[in-house]
Design an enzyme around this catalytic site. Structure first.
Site, mmCIF file in Angstrom:
data_model
loop_
_atom_site.group_PDB
_atom_site.id
_atom_site.type_symbol
_atom_site.label_atom_id
_atom_site.label_comp_id
_atom_site.label_asym_id
_atom_site.label_seq_id
_atom_site.Cartn_x
_atom_site.Cartn_y
_atom_site.Cartn_z
ATOM 1 N N ILE A 134 0.843 -1.205 0.000
ATOM 2 C CA ILE A 134 0.000 0.000 0.000
ATOM 3 C C ILE A 134 0.878 1.255 0.000
ATOM 4 N N LYS A 184 12.510 -0.068 6.198
ATOM 5 C CA LYS A 184 13.625 -0.935 6.597
ATOM 6 C C LYS A 184 13.959 -1.960 5.518
ATOM 7 N N LEU A 185 13.074 -2.102 4.546
ATOM 8 C CA LEU A 185 13.203 -3.138 3.505
ATOM 9 C C LEU A 185 13.265 -4.532 4.122
ATOM 10 N N THR A 186 12.211 -4.898 4.807
ATOM 11 C CA THR A 186 12.078 -6.286 5.266
ATOM 12 C C THR A 186 11.738 -7.126 4.038
ATOM 13 N N ALA A 226 4.318 1.565 7.858
ATOM 14 C CA ALA A 226 5.252 0.466 8.100
ATOM 15 C C ALA A 226 4.708 -0.465 9.181
ATOM 16 N N THR A 255 -6.210 -1.058 10.460
ATOM 17 C CA THR A 255 -6.959 -2.092 9.760
ATOM 18 C C THR A 255 -8.326 -2.324 10.394
ATOM 19 N N ASP A 256 -9.241 -2.880 9.608
ATOM 20 C CA ASP A 256 -10.557 -3.244 10.165
ATOM 21 C C ASP A 256 -10.450 -4.429 11.136
ATOM 22 N N GLU A 257 -9.313 -5.158 11.078
ATOM 23 C CA GLU A 257 -9.192 -6.368 11.907
ATOM 24 C C GLU A 257 -9.180 -6.059 13.406
ATOM 25 N N TYR A 278 -1.545 -10.296 15.024
ATOM 26 C CA TYR A 278 -1.443 -9.121 14.135
ATOM 27 C C TYR A 278 -2.429 -8.043 14.557
ATOM 28 N N LYS A 325 -1.878 -4.227 16.062
ATOM 29 C CA LYS A 325 -2.373 -3.008 15.402
ATOM 30 C C LYS A 325 -3.299 -2.239 16.351
ATOM 31 N N TYR A 330 -8.384 -22.086 3.133
ATOM 32 C CA TYR A 330 -8.455 -22.376 4.570
ATOM 33 C C TYR A 330 -9.881 -22.773 4.955
ATOM 34 N N ARG A 371 -7.018 -21.535 9.276
ATOM 35 C CA ARG A 371 -6.136 -20.627 10.025
ATOM 36 C C ARG A 371 -6.609 -20.626 11.485
HETATM 37 P P1 NAD Z 1 3.425 -4.727 3.515
HETATM 38 O O1 NAD Z 1 3.746 -5.883 4.415
HETATM 39 O O2 NAD Z 1 3.260 -4.951 2.067
HETATM 40 O O3 NAD Z 1 4.527 -3.587 3.687
HETATM 41 C C1 NAD Z 1 5.037 -3.209 4.932
HETATM 42 C C2 NAD Z 1 6.241 -2.307 4.684
HETATM 43 O O4 NAD Z 1 6.733 -1.887 5.965
HETATM 44 C C3 NAD Z 1 7.402 -2.995 3.968
HETATM 45 O O5 NAD Z 1 7.917 -2.164 2.952
HETATM 46 C C4 NAD Z 1 8.438 -3.217 5.065
HETATM 47 O O6 NAD Z 1 9.772 -3.224 4.583
HETATM 48 C C5 NAD Z 1 8.148 -2.025 5.958
HETATM 49 N N1 NAD Z 1 8.597 -2.258 7.337
HETATM 50 C C6 NAD Z 1 8.318 -3.341 8.125
HETATM 51 N N2 NAD Z 1 8.922 -3.209 9.317
HETATM 52 C C7 NAD Z 1 9.565 -2.023 9.296
HETATM 53 C C8 NAD Z 1 10.360 -1.324 10.239
HETATM 54 N N3 NAD Z 1 10.621 -1.834 11.450
HETATM 55 N N4 NAD Z 1 10.854 -0.118 9.908
HETATM 56 C C9 NAD Z 1 10.609 0.415 8.681
HETATM 57 N N5 NAD Z 1 9.888 -0.214 7.745
HETATM 58 C C10 NAD Z 1 9.361 -1.420 8.040
HETATM 59 O O7 NAD Z 1 2.125 -4.077 4.159
HETATM 60 P P2 NAD Z 1 0.818 -3.471 3.461
HETATM 61 O O8 NAD Z 1 -0.102 -4.565 3.140
HETATM 62 O O9 NAD Z 1 1.224 -2.514 2.429
HETATM 63 O O10 NAD Z 1 0.198 -2.684 4.703
HETATM 64 C C11 NAD Z 1 0.636 -1.364 5.003
HETATM 65 C C12 NAD Z 1 -0.120 -0.863 6.216
HETATM 66 O O11 NAD Z 1 -1.523 -0.883 5.968
HETATM 67 C C13 NAD Z 1 0.086 -1.721 7.465
HETATM 68 O O12 NAD Z 1 0.166 -0.853 8.566
HETATM 69 C C14 NAD Z 1 -1.157 -2.586 7.535
HETATM 70 O O13 NAD Z 1 -1.452 -2.928 8.861
HETATM 71 C C15 NAD Z 1 -2.198 -1.638 6.967
HETATM 72 N N6 NAD Z 1 -3.340 -2.279 6.283
HETATM 73 C C16 NAD Z 1 -3.128 -3.221 5.313
HETATM 74 C C17 NAD Z 1 -4.231 -3.752 4.625
HETATM 75 C C18 NAD Z 1 -4.038 -4.774 3.524
HETATM 76 O O14 NAD Z 1 -5.033 -5.325 3.037
HETATM 77 N N7 NAD Z 1 -2.841 -5.057 3.070
HETATM 78 C C19 NAD Z 1 -5.525 -3.351 4.961
HETATM 79 C C20 NAD Z 1 -5.694 -2.400 5.976
HETATM 80 C C21 NAD Z 1 -4.594 -1.857 6.621
HETATM 81 O O1 DAU Z 2 -8.748 -6.705 6.679
HETATM 82 C C1 DAU Z 2 -7.547 -6.018 6.471
HETATM 83 C C2 DAU Z 2 -6.384 -6.980 6.535
HETATM 84 O O2 DAU Z 2 -6.423 -7.758 5.339
HETATM 85 C C3 DAU Z 2 -5.027 -6.292 6.670
HETATM 86 O O3 DAU Z 2 -4.992 -5.592 7.876
HETATM 87 C C4 DAU Z 2 -3.896 -7.325 6.624
HETATM 88 O O4 DAU Z 2 -2.652 -6.662 6.651
HETATM 89 C C5 DAU Z 2 -4.011 -8.112 5.331
HETATM 90 O O5 DAU Z 2 -3.032 -9.119 5.300
HETATM 91 C C6 DAU Z 2 -5.408 -8.722 5.191
HETATM 92 O O6 DAU Z 2 -5.601 -9.788 6.155
HETATM 93 P P1 DAU Z 2 -6.341 -11.154 5.789
HETATM 94 O O7 DAU Z 2 -5.904 -12.185 6.720
HETATM 95 O O8 DAU Z 2 -7.808 -10.943 5.623
HETATM 96 O O9 DAU Z 2 -5.730 -11.397 4.289
HETATM 97 P P2 DAU Z 2 -5.154 -12.709 3.570
HETATM 98 O O10 DAU Z 2 -4.907 -12.324 2.151
HETATM 99 O O11 DAU Z 2 -4.060 -13.332 4.329
HETATM 100 O O12 DAU Z 2 -6.403 -13.688 3.618
HETATM 101 C C7 DAU Z 2 -7.668 -13.348 3.038
HETATM 102 C C8 DAU Z 2 -8.636 -14.482 3.325
HETATM 103 O O13 DAU Z 2 -8.230 -15.644 2.579
HETATM 104 C C9 DAU Z 2 -8.662 -14.911 4.780
HETATM 105 O O14 DAU Z 2 -9.980 -15.298 5.136
HETATM 106 C C10 DAU Z 2 -7.740 -16.141 4.820
HETATM 107 C C11 DAU Z 2 -7.930 -16.751 3.438
HETATM 108 N N1 DAU Z 2 -6.752 -17.438 2.883
HETATM 109 C C12 DAU Z 2 -5.570 -16.756 2.831
HETATM 110 C C13 DAU Z 2 -4.435 -17.341 2.318
HETATM 111 C C14 DAU Z 2 -3.132 -16.597 2.286
HETATM 112 C C15 DAU Z 2 -6.859 -18.711 2.361
HETATM 113 O O15 DAU Z 2 -7.946 -19.318 2.367
HETATM 114 N N2 DAU Z 2 -5.734 -19.305 1.831
HETATM 115 C C16 DAU Z 2 -4.517 -18.665 1.796
HETATM 116 O O16 DAU Z 2 -3.524 -19.273 1.317
#
Ligand code: NAD
Ligand code: DAU
Length: 357
Positions: A16, A38-40, A86, A137-139, A163, A167, A220, A294
């Site tokens: 994002i 940090k580029l994890t 991050a 996040t909504d979680e 997680y 958050k 899952y 899960r």
């Molecule tokens: P991502 O895992 O793709 O990216 C996370 C980034 O944070 C990476 O570039 C990583 O290198 C960096 N990072 C991790 N630890 C760090 C540290 N200690 N210092 C500096 N950088 C660090 O995550 P994403 O899916 O893009 O999510 C971004 C944000 O949005 C998160 O806070 C997540 O909780 C939130 N969010 C994600 C979703 C989703 O669906 N992906 C939905 C709602 C909210």
């Molecule tokens: O709701 C927002 C969240 O959405 C963010 O805060 C999180 O960072 C992001 O990872 C995401 O979490 P989820 O756990 O919902 O996403 P994920 O893509 O891991 O899984 C989506 C759904 O699919 C969940 O119900 C689990 C299921 N799943 C996921 C994986 C990876 C499977 O059934 N098989 C899989 O291999």
């Protein structure tokens, strides 16, 4: 060159964050955008190739848990805004290693808050014109039943996974910094994002990748869990609107009113990938493999984002069918990006993660 604003975006090399950096760098040449990452394993500078040479863009490889580094960056760049993304973001990883999540998501957020506090309080204008915008996040709200209810901004926090617990804790710290020190903060809780540059451990990119490779699709449980999906560029647009027009100390839910049962979404993905690869309809359905659920799997998420629409006029721009086709096309056209990520260390992690399922 003097910039009108100096904004740190943390996690800008992630999924994002890279879309938020791209939007801000292109839309606001008068702002300096400092990507602190940090580029994890989840951070990838290849996500930002198209903006890396922009004059108003800087990258700083740094850890948000490192107080000295964060303080230095605040003063070096005279930072007046922070958009904090991050985090450790994958639920399955949090089940395996909760400490990494507590460390980055809680201590990292607190470190950044404290560095911003001390720097901003040392400036002449104090908190005037400053903003700490935390992306959550909504979680954090827990799980809904299959009863049509939705999360609003008033829903009580009830996180279940390590997680979401981490958050939720970071959200509480952000609110505490406003209530205790008067720091201008805003917080948003968004639903599941999908789109280009998402790390292929998350459902949508993982399954697109596996369909292309003719690998099993690990569903899952019974595939009955429901998620509410938003195209990532629409999330970045919402962040832009809220950063500029949101009410300080407030929170906003972000979502597209787009709920899908996992198994139904998976069938749409299979249909779309098969169509674009020229396979017969239904060709990849045999890849669906039901695996152990899960642990603590939240049944349903659904976000009511009407406050954001009514107060700030934001709405998603893409319908889901259009968004998913765009996303599948992007992954098919960017096989190099996917191959780089799915080779080496990630392959080992993936095998380990799924060997007992
Ligand atoms: P991502 O895992 O793709 O990216 C996370 C980034 O944070 C990476 O570039 C990583 O290198 C960096 N990072 C991790 N630890 C760090 C540290 N200690 N210092 C500096 N950088 C660090 O995550 P994403 O899916 O893009 O999510 C971004 C944000 O949005 C998160 O806070 C997540 O909780 C939130 N969010 C994600 C979703 C989703 O669906 N992906 C939905 C709602 C909210
Ligand atoms: O709701 C927002 C969240 O959405 C963010 O805060 C999180 O960072 C992001 O990872 C995401 O979490 P989820 O756990 O919902 O996403 P994920 O893509 O891991 O899984 C989506 C759904 O699919 C969940 O119900 C689990 C299921 N799943 C996921 C994986 C990876 C499977 O059934 N098989 C899989 O291999």
């Amino acid at each position: 060159m003097k910039f009108r604003r100096n904004i740190i975006i943390t996690g800008g090399a992630g999924f994002i964050g890279s879309h938020v950096v791209r939007l801000f760098v292109n839309k606001y040449p008068e702002y300096r955008i400092i990507n602190v990452d940090k580029l994890t394993y989840a951070g990838n500078l290849a996500n930002l190739k198209d903006v890396e040479l922009a004059e108003n863009y800087s990258f700083e490889k740094a850890d948000i848990c490192d107080y000295a580094q964060m303080s230095q960056l605040m003063s070096d760049y005279s930072v007046d805004g922070i958009i904090h993304l991050a985090a450790e973001s994958h639920v399955d990883r949090s089940i395996k290693d909760p400490f990494a999540f507590a460390y980055t998501n809680i201590i990292g957020t607190l470190t950044l808050l404290q560095a911003a506090k001390l720097y901003w309080e040392s400036t002449e204008e104090k908190y005037e014109g400053k903003l700490f915008y935390h992306i959550s996040t909504d979680e954090v709200f827990g799980a809904l039943e299959m009863d049509g209810t939705m999360f609003t901004e008033e829903t009580k926090y009830n996180p279940h996974s390590p997680y979401s617990a981490s958050k939720a804790s970071s959200d509480h710290f952000v609110r505490a910094f406003h209530d205790t020190y008067g720091m201008p903060t805003i917080l948003t809780n968004c639903s599941n994002n999908y789109g280009p540059y998402q790390f292929p451990e998350k459902l949508i990119p993982l399954f697109i990748h596996n369909i292309c490779q003719r690998k099993p699709l690990p569903v899952y449980g019974k595939g009955e869990n429901v998620r509410d999906w938003l195209y990532v560029v629409d999330h970045a647009r919402a962040i832009d609107v809220i950063f500029h027009k949101g009410k300080v100390a407030d929170s906003y839910n972000i979502g597209g009113f787009n709920e899908w049962k996992n198994i139904d979404l998976i069938k749409v993905m299979i249909k779309t990938v098969d169509k674009l690869l020229g396979n017969p309809d239904g060709y990849s359905l045999d890849l669906i493999t039901y695996v152990t659920d899960r642990a603590g799997h939240d049944l349903r998420y659904a976000i009511d984002s009407s406050k954001l629409k009514n107060e700030l006029g934001w709405e998603p721009s893409l319908q889901f069918e259009e968004g998913i086709e765009k996303t599948v096309r992007w992954y098919l056209e960017n096989q190099d990006w996917l191959d780089n990520i799915t080779s080496g260390e990630y392959e080992k992690y993936y095998e380990e993660m799924y060997k007992n399922r």
